[in-house]
Enzyme design. Structure first.
Site, mmCIF file in Angstrom:
data_model
loop_
_atom_site.group_PDB
_atom_site.id
_atom_site.type_symbol
_atom_site.label_atom_id
_atom_site.label_comp_id
_atom_site.label_asym_id
_atom_site.label_seq_id
_atom_site.Cartn_x
_atom_site.Cartn_y
_atom_site.Cartn_z
ATOM 1 N N GLU A 1 -5.944 66.616 64.489
ATOM 2 C CA GLU A 1 -6.472 66.301 63.169
ATOM 3 C C GLU A 1 -5.577 65.261 62.517
ATOM 4 O O GLU A 1 -4.445 65.026 62.968
ATOM 5 C CB GLU A 1 -6.572 67.567 62.318
ATOM 6 N N LEU B 1 -8.916 68.509 69.347
ATOM 7 C CA LEU B 1 -7.783 69.303 68.881
ATOM 8 C C LEU B 1 -7.082 68.618 67.714
ATOM 9 O O LEU B 1 -6.889 69.212 66.657
ATOM 10 C CB LEU B 1 -6.791 69.541 70.021
ATOM 11 N N GLU C 1 -0.559 62.920 73.531
ATOM 12 C CA GLU C 1 -0.151 63.989 74.451
ATOM 13 C C GLU C 1 1.322 64.364 74.278
ATOM 14 O O GLU C 1 2.000 64.728 75.228
ATOM 15 C CB GLU C 1 -0.417 63.598 75.917
#
Length: 392
Positions: free
Chosen positions: A141, A139, A371
C-alpha cells in the site's frame, strides 16, 4: 591487427560447470527467446512506456517459464536453479519482462498453488501457466511497503460473503490481470482473497510517468466494497506469513535476475570498449578501463557463485529464507553499481537507448526498492548476526 577473442565474464569464472546439461539447455532456450522476441523491440517499448504483456504472456507460457518451478496444474516443475537462470536471461532482456514472469509465477501462482483450495488451483493455475490468464499480487500500500503489517485494506464478513475495501499500490500487471491475489486485514488476522477482474467495485488505474520499469504494467488496485463469495478466500494462508512466503519466492528470482541485467551491461560495455577508438587506441586497451572492467567482472562472478549456491540449497530443501536476503542485497547492490560504471565508460553514448545500459540502470533503481529494500535486507542479516531485531 587481429584482436584476441575476449572471455565472457561468467565463462571465465566457470559457472557453466556448476549446472547440468538440462538446466543449461533451458537457459539457452530462454536466452534465444529474449534475443529473438525482446531485444529488437524493448528500447521502443521502454521509450513508449508500453509492454505487450498479454501477447508475451502467451509466448512465455508456450516457453514454459510461467510458474515453471511449481509442480502440477500445467507447470513445468523445474529446479529452483533452472528458474533462477531463466530469470537471469529474462532480466538481461529487461527487468520489466522478468517482473512479469516473477509476479505471475512466484507471487500470484505460488500463492494459489501453496494456499489455495483444489477448486481454486484447478480454476486458475493451468490457464496462468499457459499465459491465458494473468495474475497480480496486491500486498503493498502507499504507506505500507516495508511494513505490510500496517495495511489498511480490510475484509469484513457480510452474511456468507466477504466485502473488501482499500487501496493497493505499485502492483505489477494490475490493470491487465484476470485475477488479483489481495491481502486484507480481517477480524481473524490477515487473509488472502482471489478477486477476479470485473468484480463490481474493483478498479485498477495504471500508474504512468514512471522513469523506471517503463516496459512494465504498474497499477493501483482500488477496492470499493468489493463483494466476494466465501470461497474466494485462500484457505491455507493465515497471518502475514502467507504473503511473506510468496515474497521470498520472488526475491529468489531477483537474486539471479539482477545479475542478468548486470551481465548485459558488462558484455555491452566490453564490446563497446574494444571498438571505441580513443587517441588511436581502443578504449579497452587503457589500464583505467581494464581496472574497472576487471572489478565489475569479479563482482558479477562472485554474485553468480552466491546465487548458484542459494539455488543448490533451495533445490536440496536446506535454504533458510533469511539467506535469500544475502543474495538479494548483494545482487542488486552490485548490479546497480555495475550499470552505473558501465554507463560512465560508454560516455555520452551511455545515456541513449541505442545501448541497454541506461535502461538497465534506471530499472535497477526499482529492483533495489521492491521485494525488500537494501536496508531491510541489511537488518535481516544484522538480526541473524546479533540476535537483535533493529527494524524499529
Amino acid at each position: 591487427m587481429t584482436l584476441p577473442v575476449p572471455a565472457p565474464a561468467l565463462a571465465y569464472v566457470g559457472v557453466d560447470d556448476l549446472v547440468d546439461d538440462e538446466t543449461r539447455d533451458l537457459q539457452a532456450a530462454v536466452r534465444e527467446f529474449v534475443d529473438r522476441r525482446i531485444r529488437p523491440h524493448v528500447a521502443a517499448w521502454y521509450e513508449e512506456g508500453h509492454l505487450p504483456a498479454r501477447d508475451l504472456a502467451r509466448e512465455l507460457g508456450d516457453l514454459g517459464v510461467l510458474g515453471m518451478h511449481l509442480d502440477g496444474y500445467g507447470c513445468a516443475g523445474t529446479s529452483a536453479t533452472a528458474y533462477g537462470l531463466a530469470c537471469f536471461e529474462l532480466e538481461a532482456g529487461d527487468s520489466g519482462l522478468r517482473s512479469l514472469v516473477s509476479v505471475q509465477g512466484s507471487l500470484a501462482m505460488y500463492a494459489i498453488w501453496r494456499f489455495g483450495s483444489e477448486e481454486q488451483k484447478q480454476q486458475w493455475l493451468p490457464r496462468m501457466a499457459a499465459g491465458e490468464a494473468i495474475g497480480c499480487f496486491g500486498l503493498t500500500e502507499a504507506d505500507f511497503g516495508s511494513d505490510p503489517s500496517g495495511m489498511r485494506t480490510r475484509a469484513r464478513r457480510d452474511g456468507g460473503d466477504w466485502v473488501l475495501t482499500g487501496t493497493k499500490m505499485w502492483i505489477t500487471n494490475g490493470s491487465i490481470a484476470d485475477v488479483a491475489v489481495v491481502w486484507a486485514r480481517t477480524d481473524e488476522g490477515i487473509r488472502g482473497f482471489l478477486v477476479p477482474a470485473g468484480a463490481p467495485g474493483l478498479t485498477a488505474p495504471e500508474i504512468t510517468r514512471k522513469q523506471s520499469l517503463r516496459a512494465s504494467v504498474t497499477s493501483e488496485l482500488v477496492l470499493d466494497d468489493v463483494r466476494l463469495p466465501a470461497d474466494a478466500m485462500l484457505p491455507g494462508a493465515a497471518g502475514l506469513s502467507g504473503p511473506l512466503s510468496c515474497l521470498n519466492e520472488a526475491r529468489f528470482g531477483i537474486v539471479f535476475g539482477a545479475l542478468g541485467a548486470a551481465h548485459d551491461c558488462l558484455e555491452t560495455t566490453v564490446a563497446y570498449a574494444r571498438s571505441r577508438q580513443l587517441f588511436d587506441r581502443p578504449l579497452a586497451a587503457y589500464q583505467a578501463t581494464q581496472l574497472k572492467l576487471a572489478d565489475m567482472g569479479l563482482e558479477l562472478g562472485k554474485g553468480m557463485l552466491l546465487a548458484l549456491h542459494l539455488g543448490a540449497r533451495k533445490d536440496a530443501g536446506t535454504l533458510d529464507h533469511r539467506q535469500i536476503s544475502l543474495g538479494k542485497l548483494n545482487s542488486v547492490r552490485e548490479a546497480i553499481a555495475i550499470a552505473r560504471e558501465c554507463r560512465a565508460i560508454l560516455g555520452a553514448a551511455g545515456i541513449t537507448l541505442d545501448y541497454p545500459v541506461i535502461r538497465h540502470a534506471a530499472n535497477l533503481e526499482s529492483v533495489l526498492t521492491y521485494e525488500g529494500t537494501s536496508e531491510v535486507h541489511q537488518l535481516i542479516i544484522g538480526q541473524v548476526l546479533t540476535g537483535h531485531a533493529a527494524f524499529r
